[in-house]
Design a protein around this motif. Structure first.
Motif, mmCIF file in Angstrom:
data_model
loop_
_atom_site.group_PDB
_atom_site.id
_atom_site.type_symbol
_atom_site.label_atom_id
_atom_site.label_comp_id
_atom_site.label_asym_id
_atom_site.label_seq_id
_atom_site.Cartn_x
_atom_site.Cartn_y
_atom_site.Cartn_z
ATOM 1 N N LEU A 149 0.774 -1.211 -0.019
ATOM 2 C CA LEU A 149 -0.037 -0.200 0.191
ATOM 3 C C LEU A 149 0.867 1.101 -0.079
ATOM 4 C CD1 LEU A 149 -2.678 1.414 0.135
ATOM 5 C CD2 LEU A 149 -2.734 1.188 2.564
ATOM 6 N N ASP A 150 1.900 1.279 0.733
ATOM 7 C CA ASP A 150 2.834 2.345 0.912
ATOM 8 C C ASP A 150 3.510 2.678 -0.552
ATOM 9 O OD1 ASP A 150 1.968 3.048 3.320
ATOM 10 O OD2 ASP A 150 3.950 2.094 4.128
ATOM 11 N N GLN A 151 3.763 1.823 -1.210
ATOM 12 C CA GLN A 151 4.484 1.558 -2.418
ATOM 13 C C GLN A 151 3.379 2.166 -3.484
ATOM 14 O OE1 GLN A 151 6.207 -2.422 -3.269
ATOM 15 N NE2 GLN A 151 7.787 -2.001 -1.681
ATOM 16 N N ILE A 152 2.534 1.900 -3.406
ATOM 17 C CA ILE A 152 1.308 2.169 -4.623
ATOM 18 C C ILE A 152 1.074 3.657 -4.180
ATOM 19 C CG2 ILE A 152 -1.258 2.093 -5.035
ATOM 20 C CD1 ILE A 152 -0.883 -1.092 -4.420
ATOM 21 N N LEU A 153 0.909 4.163 -3.006
ATOM 22 C CA LEU A 153 0.678 5.468 -2.518
ATOM 23 C C LEU A 153 1.867 6.511 -3.101
ATOM 24 C CD1 LEU A 153 -1.036 5.444 0.947
ATOM 25 C CD2 LEU A 153 -1.985 6.209 -1.391
ATOM 26 N N VAL A 154 3.126 6.015 -2.971
ATOM 27 C CA VAL A 154 4.270 6.711 -3.366
ATOM 28 C C VAL A 154 4.395 6.780 -4.772
ATOM 29 C CG1 VAL A 154 6.784 6.703 -3.758
ATOM 30 C CG2 VAL A 154 5.869 6.078 -1.406
ATOM 31 N N ALA A 155 4.032 5.632 -5.673
ATOM 32 C CA ALA A 155 3.744 5.708 -7.033
ATOM 33 C C ALA A 155 2.833 6.735 -7.648
ATOM 34 C CB ALA A 155 3.522 4.563 -7.616
ATOM 35 N N LEU A 156 1.537 6.778 -6.858
ATOM 36 C CA LEU A 156 0.484 7.531 -7.395
ATOM 37 C C LEU A 156 0.710 8.970 -6.940
ATOM 38 C CD1 LEU A 156 -2.737 5.529 -6.286
ATOM 39 C CD2 LEU A 156 -1.469 5.744 -8.638
ATOM 40 N N LEU A 157 1.380 9.422 -6.090
ATOM 41 C CA LEU A 157 1.767 10.735 -5.432
ATOM 42 C C LEU A 157 2.894 11.282 -6.447
ATOM 43 C CD1 LEU A 157 1.667 10.428 -1.616
ATOM 44 C CD2 LEU A 157 -0.268 11.693 -3.058
ATOM 45 N N ALA A 158 3.542 10.324 -6.723
ATOM 46 C CA ALA A 158 4.763 10.837 -7.906
ATOM 47 C C ALA A 158 4.318 11.080 -9.301
ATOM 48 C CB ALA A 158 5.891 9.927 -7.685
ATOM 49 N N GLY A 159 3.010 10.645 -9.306
ATOM 50 C CA GLY A 159 2.487 10.932 -11.023
ATOM 51 C C GLY A 159 2.617 9.699 -11.725
ATOM 52 N N GLY A 160 2.652 8.434 -11.008
ATOM 53 C CA GLY A 160 3.051 7.292 -11.900
ATOM 54 C C GLY A 160 1.724 6.478 -12.130
ATOM 55 N N HIS A 161 2.115 5.235 -12.381
ATOM 56 C CA HIS A 161 0.881 4.517 -12.555
ATOM 57 C C HIS A 161 1.241 2.917 -11.704
ATOM 58 C CE1 HIS A 161 -0.695 6.628 -16.077
ATOM 59 N NE2 HIS A 161 0.803 6.856 -16.524
#
Length: 54
Positions: A37-49
């Motif tokens: 979940l933390d990795q997903i949030l980091v990716a989404l906050l960084a503008g990733g997919h």
């Protein structure tokens, strides 16, 4: 490389509160995988997919 401006302390605190609220809300459905979940949030906050399988 482009410099990233620092956020004021108040904005930083609000951002942390919002991320914690998102983590808590999503954590109710995404049980037992806090690291993912933390990795997903980091990716989404960084503008990733993110592709979630399973």
């Amino acid at each position: 490389m482009t410099e990233v401006p620092e956020l004021p302390a108040a904005a930083n605190a609000r951002l942390i509160e919002r991320v914690d609220a998102i983590r808590t809300a999503v954590g109710h459905a995404f049980i037992g995988q806090a690291d993912v979940l933390d990795q997903i949030l980091v990716a989404l906050l960084a503008g990733g997919h993110v592709l979630i399988e399973g």
